[in-house]
Write an enzyme that holds these catalytic residues in place. Structure first.
Site, short mmCIF file in Angstrom:
data_model
loop_
_atom_site.label_atom_id
_atom_site.label_comp_id
_atom_site.label_asym_id
_atom_site.label_seq_id
_atom_site.Cartn_x
_atom_site.Cartn_y
_atom_site.Cartn_z
N ASP A 260 51.22 -13.64 0.18
CA ASP A 260 49.86 -13.87 0.70
C ASP A 260 48.95 -14.77 -0.11
OD1 ASP A 260 47.32 -13.51 1.64
OD2 ASP A 260 47.46 -11.28 1.08
N ASP B 20 47.53 -3.88 6.77
CA ASP B 20 46.86 -5.06 7.59
C ASP B 20 47.55 -6.07 7.84
OD1 ASP B 20 46.22 -5.12 5.02
OD2 ASP B 20 44.11 -5.48 5.22
N ASN C 226 46.39 -16.17 1.09
CA ASN C 226 44.77 -16.08 1.73
C ASN C 226 44.46 -17.29 1.88
OD1 ASN C 226 43.86 -13.32 1.48
ND2 ASN C 226 44.28 -13.37 -0.53
N GLU D 143 50.14 -6.60 -3.20
CA GLU D 143 48.99 -5.55 -3.15
C GLU D 143 49.57 -4.18 -3.38
OE1 GLU D 143 45.74 -6.71 -0.15
OE2 GLU D 143 44.84 -5.79 -1.93
N TYR E 222 50.53 -13.23 -5.02
CA TYR E 222 49.44 -12.52 -4.33
C TYR E 222 48.11 -13.43 -4.87
CZ TYR E 222 45.69 -9.69 -2.95
OH TYR E 222 44.45 -9.07 -2.15
#
Length: 255
Positions: free
Chosen positions: A145, A245, A147, A34, A104
């Site tokens: 990441d 975050d 997710n 990101e 990502y």
DNA sequence: ATGGTGGGATCCCCA
């Protein structure tokens, strides 16, 4: 050697934090996700000033991935070769003895949405890509990441998230299918903290309440996992002022 | 209460 994966949620907003990690932790390799900027806007000079090489693949506003390393990366690859995609989500390179793949994975937004279907298709292509990488290179480190929350113990309120995005059966199945290729979930086999959350929503003070999830992962090919000494979530970085975050996640491999 | 925070865009999208 230390290796870090970190979703920075804008590399330009997080540049000072990134430089602190380079200076204080001195990892051999960092994979970032990101970036939220075009490739030319990546802070190459600042990273180089700390003695690192950097390769990046960005786009305006969304997504974007980078690899930062002490050794110069070779045979750089961006994007999945087997999936048409205008979103910058993958960068891979050979760094020393390792094929390093930094991803990502799409968020998916909501189960059964268009973005969810895109996520599942992306993961299916990624699975096939990892199978090839394992055969071609042998020593493979996948990080990023994802997710995906692999198991109920990886989310603060499993009953609340049952079947929801990040926790759905199809996403967990995709994660397990990747492991079945011959990868080890490094944070699970070497958990040093309890829980090993890596992401906390900015809203409702979730970090302060430790209402997080484990969605950032290292998948190590079996031969690489034999060198694993330790894994760690760098919560102090998430606790800084104006943080990402996500916390950086570190693994330590025997040299 | 049908929100909330934060990033990057632009008059909203995405996480």
């Amino acid at each position: 050697m230390k290796i870090i994966t970190w979703n920075v949620n804008s590399v330009n907003v997080r540049q000072a934090h990134l430089e602190e990690v380079l200076k204080d932790v001195k990892p051999a390799i960092i994979g970032l996700q990101e970036l939220k900027c075009e490739t030319a806007m990546f802070p190459f000079d600042a990273v180089k000033a700390h003695g690192y090489h950097a390769i990046a693949s960005g786009q305006k506003a969304y997504n974007g991935v980078a690899l930062i390393s002490q050794i110069e990366p070779q045979d750089v690859e961006i994007q999945l070769p087997n999936f048409e995609d205008d979103q910058q989500r993958l960068i891979a390179a050979t760094i020393g003895d390792y094929r390093v793949i930094n991803v990502y994975v799409p968020n998916g937004q909501e189960v059964d949405s268009e973005k969810y279907e895109y996520k599942l298709k992306w993961l299916a292509a990624f699975h096939d890509y990892l199978k090839d990488a394992l055969e071609q290179y042998g020593n493979v480190i996948v990080m990023g990441d994802f997710n995906i929350v692999p198991k109920d113990e990886d989310v603060y309120a499993p009953e609340l998230w049952q079947g929801k995005i990040l926790c759905s059966g199809k996403e967990r199945e995709a994660f397990n299918n990747m492991l079945s290729l011959g990868f080890v979930d490094a944070l699970r086999v070497f958990a040093t903290q309890d829980p090993m959350f890596t992401w906390w929503d900015y809203r409702q003070g979730q970090f302060e309440k430790d209402e997080g999830m484990r969605i950032d992962h290292f998948l190590l090919s079996k031969n690489v996992s034999a060198r694993l000494m330790k894994s760690e979530v760098l919560r102090d970085v998430r606790a800084k002022e104006r943080p990402s975050d996500h916390a950086p996640v570190a693994i330590y491999l025997k040299d």
